[in-house]
Design a protein around this motif. Structure first.
Motif, mmCIF file in Angstrom:
data_model
loop_
_atom_site.group_PDB
_atom_site.id
_atom_site.type_symbol
_atom_site.label_atom_id
_atom_site.label_comp_id
_atom_site.label_asym_id
_atom_site.label_seq_id
_atom_site.Cartn_x
_atom_site.Cartn_y
_atom_site.Cartn_z
ATOM 1 N N LEU A 1 -14.364 3.551 -6.463
ATOM 2 C CA LEU A 1 -13.492 2.858 -5.635
ATOM 3 C C LEU A 1 -13.671 3.524 -4.222
ATOM 4 O O LEU A 1 -13.485 4.814 -3.893
ATOM 5 C CB LEU A 1 -12.101 3.019 -5.886
ATOM 6 N N PRO A 2 -13.988 2.820 -3.213
ATOM 7 C CA PRO A 2 -14.462 3.534 -1.820
ATOM 8 C C PRO A 2 -13.151 3.804 -0.895
ATOM 9 O O PRO A 2 -13.185 4.606 -0.137
ATOM 10 C CB PRO A 2 -14.997 2.326 -1.301
ATOM 11 N N ASP A 3 -11.809 3.306 -1.444
ATOM 12 C CA ASP A 3 -10.676 3.835 -0.791
ATOM 13 C C ASP A 3 -9.620 4.016 -1.651
ATOM 14 O O ASP A 3 -9.032 3.134 -2.432
ATOM 15 C CB ASP A 3 -10.115 2.445 0.035
ATOM 16 N N ARG A 4 -9.200 5.398 -1.926
ATOM 17 C CA ARG A 4 -8.266 5.717 -2.694
ATOM 18 C C ARG A 4 -6.911 6.117 -2.136
ATOM 19 O O ARG A 4 -6.225 6.920 -2.619
ATOM 20 C CB ARG A 4 -8.973 7.183 -3.164
ATOM 21 N N ARG A 5 -6.645 5.730 -0.939
ATOM 22 C CA ARG A 5 -5.186 5.828 -0.350
ATOM 23 C C ARG A 5 -4.372 5.232 -1.134
ATOM 24 O O ARG A 5 -4.537 4.067 -1.759
ATOM 25 C CB ARG A 5 -5.250 5.586 0.943
ATOM 26 N N GLN A 6 -3.263 5.728 -1.138
ATOM 27 C CA GLN A 6 -2.080 5.028 -1.955
ATOM 28 C C GLN A 6 -1.785 3.469 -1.252
ATOM 29 O O GLN A 6 -2.092 3.731 -0.147
ATOM 30 C CB GLN A 6 -0.725 5.955 -1.915
ATOM 31 N N TRP A 7 -1.239 2.491 -2.203
ATOM 32 C CA TRP A 7 -0.940 1.245 -1.362
ATOM 33 C C TRP A 7 0.514 0.844 -1.348
ATOM 34 O O TRP A 7 1.057 0.674 -0.395
ATOM 35 C CB TRP A 7 -1.722 0.331 -2.037
ATOM 36 N N LEU A 8 1.213 1.098 -2.626
ATOM 37 C CA LEU A 8 2.401 0.602 -2.671
ATOM 38 C C LEU A 8 3.378 1.770 -2.500
ATOM 39 O O LEU A 8 4.546 1.616 -2.220
ATOM 40 C CB LEU A 8 2.710 0.135 -4.143
ATOM 41 N N HIS A 9 2.889 3.316 -2.731
ATOM 42 C CA HIS A 9 4.114 4.307 -2.445
ATOM 43 C C HIS A 9 3.878 4.891 -1.214
ATOM 44 O O HIS A 9 2.833 4.841 -0.441
ATOM 45 C CB HIS A 9 3.374 5.338 -3.525
ATOM 46 N N HIS A 10 5.081 5.192 -0.538
ATOM 47 C CA HIS A 10 5.117 5.454 1.063
ATOM 48 C C HIS A 10 5.714 6.738 0.827
ATOM 49 O O HIS A 10 6.469 7.053 1.769
ATOM 50 C CB HIS A 10 6.116 4.379 1.471
ATOM 51 N N ASP A 11 5.436 7.848 -0.061
ATOM 52 C CA ASP A 11 6.156 9.121 -0.060
ATOM 53 C C ASP A 11 4.959 10.171 0.353
ATOM 54 O O ASP A 11 5.380 11.311 0.164
ATOM 55 C CB ASP A 11 6.536 9.576 -1.527
ATOM 56 N N GLU A 12 4.049 9.959 1.105
ATOM 57 C CA GLU A 12 3.141 10.661 1.699
ATOM 58 C C GLU A 12 2.500 10.106 3.109
ATOM 59 O O GLU A 12 2.499 9.009 3.106
ATOM 60 C CB GLU A 12 1.831 11.186 0.755
#
Length: 460
Positions: free
Chosen positions: A82-93
């Motif tokens: 997966l080219p983009d591994r950032r969190q999507w639904l979580h906002h704790d970082e």
């Protein structure tokens, strides 16, 4: 159908080659699922995720990237490559927005809290002066845990939850869920219920299109048309309440049929409504079309190319304004639309004006469909009891902003074991990012409203 890794990867390759369209991509503990539209047929594939890993579809097919990020957040499934591994639904970082390089660039953060009554979403603009170089959205603030709430829920409660995924599309979601549950249980709703469902769907489409056209005019500072189209929308909502007991027709569609039959004075109220729209709507359209200052804002603004619309399988007015002639009522199709006459308007320009005109033409089609549905409405019962029994089913339904997909797995005790609901906005939000590039910052509200993506439907 459980497939091997090689079959899963071949399906991803067909998506990348435009030999199929991605309908949905979702997960559950231990499994990843994919729904594809190949020709006019809807197919589903599943893969067992050894050690919670599976081959990434987004690595080859960009529209899958956000879906795979959500699968990682919701179920801990890792998409290999997966080219983009950032969190999507979580906002704790902290969130790392994508960089834009060049001289004299600055960033403009907007949201997630906005002025007025609007759902939360963050927009990060990179701009050179007033020209947008890049827009990136960060969503997920409206995440409600709908799929988790549905797991183990009785069928009736699950149907109510489905109708609340996105309130402006409550009919479309309730219909998609009902059809998926009926497919899982081998249940056929009565003919009258099928036709009443279509009647509700066209009323929902009519109300939302009138509201959207007015809202686009408002964002171009033409308040008079906003008020007039809003007045028409209000008449549609009041007629819906008179016919089915609720302005949005929420909870009227249930597995097995409809809970509410058309009121005794409903046919008369609907004929009064269609006569009103036929009388008033063309005059408002004429004002829109003949106001050069308004068209100066909409023509050539926020262009979405046909190639991108096709790649992302954009549904509804977003896709049809950019040359994608897809409508789930036709392909794969469902009753009673095969017995009705209607056109699917398509244009190629892909700008704000084109998205307005698709809505304008669809208003005329919905009015004609309401007349046809009333004229041939069958008599008889409106609901049957769905049988108990385990099974899986899926459905694709045309909502006002595009195709809504629902997959459900039923347990033998009439409870929902698993359910996935996919809003058309999953594939439309990324296209808004592309459409705004090269436009001025001040035109973003206009472009945004012409797309009118759902926050709640996307965030689940």
């Amino acid at each position: 159908m459980i497939v091997e890794r090689s079959d899963w990867q071949q399906a991803a390759a067909r998506l990348a080659a435009r030999e199929a369209s991605l309908v949905a991509l979702w997960g559950e503990p231990g499994y990843a699922h994919m729904a594809l539209l190949e020709g006019s047929a809807l197919h589903r594939r599943s893969i067992a995720c050894t050690a919670n890993r599976y081959p990434s579809v987004g690595r080859l097919h960009a529209p899958a990237i956000r879906l795979e990020r959500a699968m990682r957040d919701l179920h801990g499934l890792e998409a290999e490559g997966l080219p983009d591994r950032r969190q999507w639904l979580h906002h704790d970082e902290p969130y790392r927005f994508l960089a834009a390089e060049g001289e004299s660039l600055h960033q403009i953060p907007v949201g997630p809290v906005h002025a007025g009554i609007i759902e939360p979403g963050h927009f990060r603009f990179s701009a050179n002066g007033e020209t947008v170089v890049r827009l990136e959205e960060r969503l997920g603030y409206a995440h409600k845990g709908t799929e988790a709430l549905m797991a183990g829920a009785p069928l009736e409660r699950a149907a109510r939850l489905a109708g609340r995924v996105s309130g402006d599309s409550t009919v479309a979601y309730a219909l998609a869920f009902a059809r998926a549950a009926e497919a899982a249980g081998g249940c056929e709703p009565p003919p009258r219920a099928v036709w009443l469902r279509a009647l509700m769907a066209e009323l929902e489409r009519l109300a939302n299109h009138c509201g959207d056209i007015g809202a686009v005019c408002n964002d171009a500072s033409f308040v008079m048309l906003h008020a007039q189209f809003g007045w028409l929308r209000e008449h549609v909502l009041r007629t819906a309440a008179q016919c089915f007991g609720h302005r949005l027709m929420m909870d009227c569609i249930v597995p097995g049929g409809v809970r509410t039959d058309l009121a005794a004075d409903g046919p008369h109220a609907l004929r009064v409504l269609t006569a009103l729209v036929r009388s008033r709507f063309p005059k408002l359209v004429e004002v829109y079309d003949n106001t050069e200052s308004l068209k100066d804002r909409t023509v050539g603004t926020g262009i979405l190319t046909p190639a991108l619309a096709a790649q992302f399988a954009a549904g509804g007015y977003v896709g049809r304004a950019s040359g994608r002639a897809f409508d789930a009522r036709r392909t794969p199709g469902y009753a009673p639309y095969g017995e009705l006459e209607f056109d699917v308007p398509v244009v190629q320009a892909g700008d704000v004006n084109a998205r307005v005109w698709i809505r304008i033409r669809e208003v005329g089609q919905s009015v004609a469909l309401i007349d046809q549905l009333l004229g041939a409405l069958p008599a008889g019962p409106t609901q049957v009891e769905p049988p108990a029994g385990a099974g899986e089913g899926s459905a694709l339904v045309e909502g006002f902003r595009g195709d809504v997909f629902v997959w459900v797995r039923m347990a033998s005790d009439r409870r929902v074991a698993r359910c996935h609901l996919r809003d058309p906005s999953w594939f439309q939000w990324p296209l808004l990012e592309a459409a705004i590039e090269g436009n001025i910052v001040a035109d973003f509200p206009l472009c945004n409203k012409s797309f009118n993506c759902s926050y709640s439907g996307h965030d689940l």
